[in-house]
Design a protein around this motif. Sequence first.
Motif, short mmCIF file in Angstrom:
data_model
loop_
_atom_site.label_atom_id
_atom_site.label_comp_id
_atom_site.label_asym_id
_atom_site.label_seq_id
_atom_site.Cartn_x
_atom_site.Cartn_y
_atom_site.Cartn_z
N ILE A 192 -69.13 101.28 -34.67
CA ILE A 192 -68.41 100.07 -35.07
C ILE A 192 -69.23 98.82 -34.73
O ILE A 192 -70.08 98.84 -33.86
CB ILE A 192 -66.99 99.97 -34.44
N ASP A 193 -68.92 97.76 -35.46
CA ASP A 193 -69.69 96.51 -35.34
C ASP A 193 -69.68 95.98 -33.91
O ASP A 193 -68.65 95.99 -33.23
CB ASP A 193 -69.09 95.43 -36.24
N GLU A 194 -70.84 95.45 -33.52
CA GLU A 194 -70.96 94.89 -32.17
C GLU A 194 -70.02 93.70 -31.98
O GLU A 194 -69.51 93.46 -30.90
CB GLU A 194 -72.41 94.47 -31.92
N SER A 195 -69.75 92.98 -33.06
CA SER A 195 -68.86 91.82 -32.95
C SER A 195 -67.45 92.27 -32.57
O SER A 195 -66.75 91.61 -31.80
CB SER A 195 -68.82 91.04 -34.26
N LEU A 196 -67.04 93.44 -33.09
CA LEU A 196 -65.70 93.95 -32.77
C LEU A 196 -65.63 94.42 -31.31
O LEU A 196 -64.64 94.19 -30.62
CB LEU A 196 -65.34 95.11 -33.71
N VAL A 197 -66.70 95.07 -30.87
CA VAL A 197 -66.76 95.55 -29.48
C VAL A 197 -66.66 94.35 -28.54
O VAL A 197 -65.89 94.35 -27.58
CB VAL A 197 -68.07 96.33 -29.23
N GLU A 198 -67.43 93.32 -28.85
CA GLU A 198 -67.47 92.13 -28.00
C GLU A 198 -66.11 91.43 -27.99
O GLU A 198 -65.65 90.98 -26.95
CB GLU A 198 -68.55 91.19 -28.51
#
Lengths: 185, 283
Positions: free
Chosen positions: B13-19
């Motif tokens: 999953i996208d790093e932006s979502l993880v962050e």
Amino acid sequence: MKDTELIELYFNRDERAIEATKESYGAYCFKVAFALLEDRLDAEECVLDTLSRAWNAIPPEKPIRLRAYLAKITRRLALERLERAGRQKRGEAQTVLDELAEVLPSSADTAGEAETRELGRAVNGFIRGLPEREANILIRRCFYSEPVKQIARSYGLNEKHAAVILGRTRKKLRAYLIKEGFIDE
Amino acid sequence: MNNKDLFSSFGEIDESLVERSERAASRSRSRRAIKMIAAAAAALLIIAGAAFGIAQAAGANYPGETPSAPKEIVLPPSQVGKKGYTSTKSRAYSLTSALANSKAACIITIGSWLSEDHETTSTYFEAKVDEVISGSVPEHIVLCQFGDSEWTLSGSPLFTYGDKLLVFLKDVNWGGMQYENCYAPVGVDHSFFYIAETPDGGRYAVNHNCTFTYLIEQNDEGADFEDLAGDKAILDAVIDAIGEHDAAAAEIIATNAVHSANSYAPLRIYRVEEIIDYIKGLE
């Protein structure tokens, strides 16, 4: 050190990048690895592997969000480590896996690398379409393998409420994957 | 395609979502931390006024007691085992989850070695319950430890006569020898403390493999125990006190203390009373 300065060190092939990354994100990567491995020494080795993997990948890669980028590498390496050792996932990771069996059964054949990547893209699309709170809770559970109790605490919910949100989100995910053709109805 | 593939795919999953998920959690935690500090301050005031009554019923022949009719001390045949440590792992707990999965939390003193069962890889010890922190348990129990003289779990020696432990006890449900009042520690080799009583009257808790203390720091809200491992005098006194009767455990503790500077899960030493208060607060 700021992420941009760290990335610059990697691009200049300055080995201080490894130590600086360890200092900034080592403990965080350890937490990600430990959640899956539940073993201090394995998790510490996994952090070292992450640093080495990042050193080899940057450049050409230029992560915008270094923290999350490293977390993804650590998670992948921890899962590989579990597979290699032929160990069962334990503790919370096993519970998450059992929950995900409601979406995709454990008895089905294992997918190839390309299929898994395709599935990842679909999961990504699904999460992007969720309300922010549901998306965050699902990520805490399925990416970080965080216990439901802890997730509930983090988002100011009671445990039961968080479990209900997760259950509903899994049902939605199953419906989404059916619609996208990953699962036969 | 199965549930394992789905679990792996969450790594894509996208790093932006993880962050974003982290930012949201940390915002909420900060708000709650302020409330927790106020509650902890109030609790401390109450605790400061309370006195502890430690039940000291007269038992026979346990370390630290004067036996009326001494009997022979039996040590385990081997604390580590000819085959050495195995890589088998056990589930790790924090204080909250250990308490939730146990019948009782207590401080016990290990007595004589009773027997071992190679089939279930179990070793049995007499043990005396010095202090019940939570739940209920008889004063004299049999403690069943996973591991035997042939092999032991990674990083942990078998207990031995004189070990004082803060443990979370559960029923033994995997067969083996049949003893009355037989219990096993929750978390097998991870989730207990060795207790060191130092000559100056201090009572300290140390988790030899550092997993328990790491998970306490990560998961137990409000468990902000003062770490005394950095105080060399206390560290040495703790190692000496444990080493007096259990050289194997003392060696592991000393080794982990040396490696602490390079470890994400460094060795911690806490005051026993702080842990007891915290466990009682969880009930």
